[in-house]
Write an enzyme that holds these catalytic residues in place. Structure first.
Site, PDB file in Angstrom:
ATOM      1  N   ALA A 194      80.472  11.825 -53.439  1.00  0.00           N
ATOM      2  CA  ALA A 194      80.255  10.418 -53.079  1.00  0.00           C
ATOM      3  C   ALA A 194      79.786   9.632 -54.287  1.00  0.00           C
ATOM      4  CB  ALA A 194      79.220  10.298 -51.960  1.00  0.00           C
ATOM      5  N   THR A 213      76.056   8.751 -44.103  1.00  0.00           N
ATOM      6  CA  THR A 213      74.715   8.307 -44.453  1.00  0.00           C
ATOM      7  C   THR A 213      74.075   7.400 -43.407  1.00  0.00           C
ATOM      8  OG1 THR A 213      73.485   6.991 -46.114  1.00  0.00           O
ATOM      9  CG2 THR A 213      75.749   6.381 -45.713  1.00  0.00           C
ATOM     10  N   TYR A 227      77.318   0.000 -50.793  1.00  0.00           N
ATOM     11  CA  TYR A 227      77.342   1.446 -50.587  1.00  0.00           C
ATOM     12  C   TYR A 227      77.485   1.779 -49.101  1.00  0.00           C
ATOM     13  CZ  TYR A 227      75.478   6.150 -49.913  1.00  0.00           C
ATOM     14  OH  TYR A 227      75.299   7.447 -49.514  1.00  0.00           O
ATOM     15  N   LYS A 284      80.673   3.742 -47.146  1.00  0.00           N
ATOM     16  CA  LYS A 284      80.547   4.963 -46.356  1.00  0.00           C
ATOM     17  C   LYS A 284      81.048   4.752 -44.925  1.00  0.00           C
ATOM     18  CE  LYS A 284      78.997   8.394 -47.548  1.00  0.00           C
ATOM     19  NZ  LYS A 284      79.678   9.574 -48.135  1.00  0.00           N
TER      20      LYS A 284
END
Length: 311
Positions: free
Chosen positions: A65, A106, A130, A134
């Protein structure tokens, strides 16, 4: 299929989670394939399916990632390519060869405004580039139609790579005082616990029945029980260090010298969810996730890190 017959292709083998997977999966009799880093170029998602199809594993684990949360605000397209598009390409390849995908996501897919712990039924609403990347990865996996386990994790730490626990131990030898955010809540998760548990999900039954990963695809929250703030996490780490006779002599700071501050006092480019607590009930029930108390794992890992640092 016996445990020894389970063939796993691992992406992200050099990260703190991937390093533990490399350490523990072979000990469980799982055949682990790690492609060369230069071959698995997540900035070029189209380079990934040929690797999956070449090795034809039973399971693909995606522990790779883009994790530079603040930097992602300056390069959201790159972050989205690595965390979103690449996940979709891997999932599509898994579907074509009938492999199971195990993908790590996440807590940052949530906005942190919920009062209690997030369940798998809660709708994602990420705050950062971010987090959006995800969430895009999760959606791309679903769109590909692959048989997949999406495991959401939060506040990871371990003996490899960079993490909050190691940073606190380092700063304890460099500073006389420390300020740590006390209004972001979650549960620190030891990657070793995840790595040691995974073989039970990947391995078929003794009678040859399908593994849990094959029988129960879906999204799961993998978290310890309880919750704490970053401030409480730091205090716990430093308290353990104070009790270690060798480490204590190296420390400049004591847990009592750590000061709680707010997120506004520690500005960052990317917004973080105030509440990162994940409810592990579904994983405990269906996947036999042990869900340890966050304090127990944190104390054990901190002691291990100290023992290794003073040898």
């Amino acid at each position: 299929m016996s445990a020894a017959a389970v063939r796993v292709l691992l992406f992200g083998a050099n990260g703190q989670l991937g390093s533990e997977l490399r350490r523990w999966l072979p000990r469980a009799g799982i055949e682990l394939v790690v492609p060369p880093r230069e071959a698995a170029d997540f900035s070029r998602p189209s380079s990934l399916p040929p690797l999956v199809e070449q090795h034809r594993p039973d399971v693909v684990i995606n522990a790779a990632a883009y994790t530079a949360v603040d930097q992602a605000e300056s390069e959201p397209e790159r972050c989205l390519t690595i965390n979103g598009e690449a996940a979709g390409e891997i999932a599509a390849a898994c579907r074509r060869i009938d492999a199971t995908l195990l993908h790590f996501s996440t807590d940052y897919v949530f906005d942190g405004r919920k009062a209690g712990a997030y369940t798998e039924d809660d709708r994602p609403s990420p705050l950062s580039a971010y987090g959006r990347s995800k969430w895009a990865g999760e959606q791309a996996i679903a769109a590909a139609g692959a048989r997949a386990l999406i495991l959401r994790v939060a506040w990871l730490y371990g003996i490899d790579g960079h993490n909050f626990v190691k940073t606190m131990l380092r700063l304890s030898t460099e500073r006389d005082s420390l300020c740590v955010v006390d209004d972001q809540w979650g549960a620190p998760t030891w990657v070793r616990t995840l790595a040691q548990w995974l073989p039970s999900v990947l391995t078929p039954g003794a009678d040859g029945s399908p593994s849990l990963a094959e029988r129960l695809p879906g999204t799961y929250h993998m978290a310890p029980t309880g919750r704490c703030s970053w401030y409480e996490t730091a205090c716990t780490v430093l308290s353990v260090a104070q009790d270690h006779p060798l480490r204590r002599r190296l420390m400049k700071i004591r847990a009592s010298a750590v000061q709680p501050i707010t997120s506004k006092d520690y500005p960052a480019k990317a917004m973080r969810p105030a509440n990162s607590q994940l409810d592990p009930a579904k994983a405990c029930s269906l996947l036999s996730w042990p869900a340890p108390l966050w304090q127990n794992d944190l104390i054990a890992c901190t002691r291990l890190l100290i023992d290794e640092s003073v040898r």
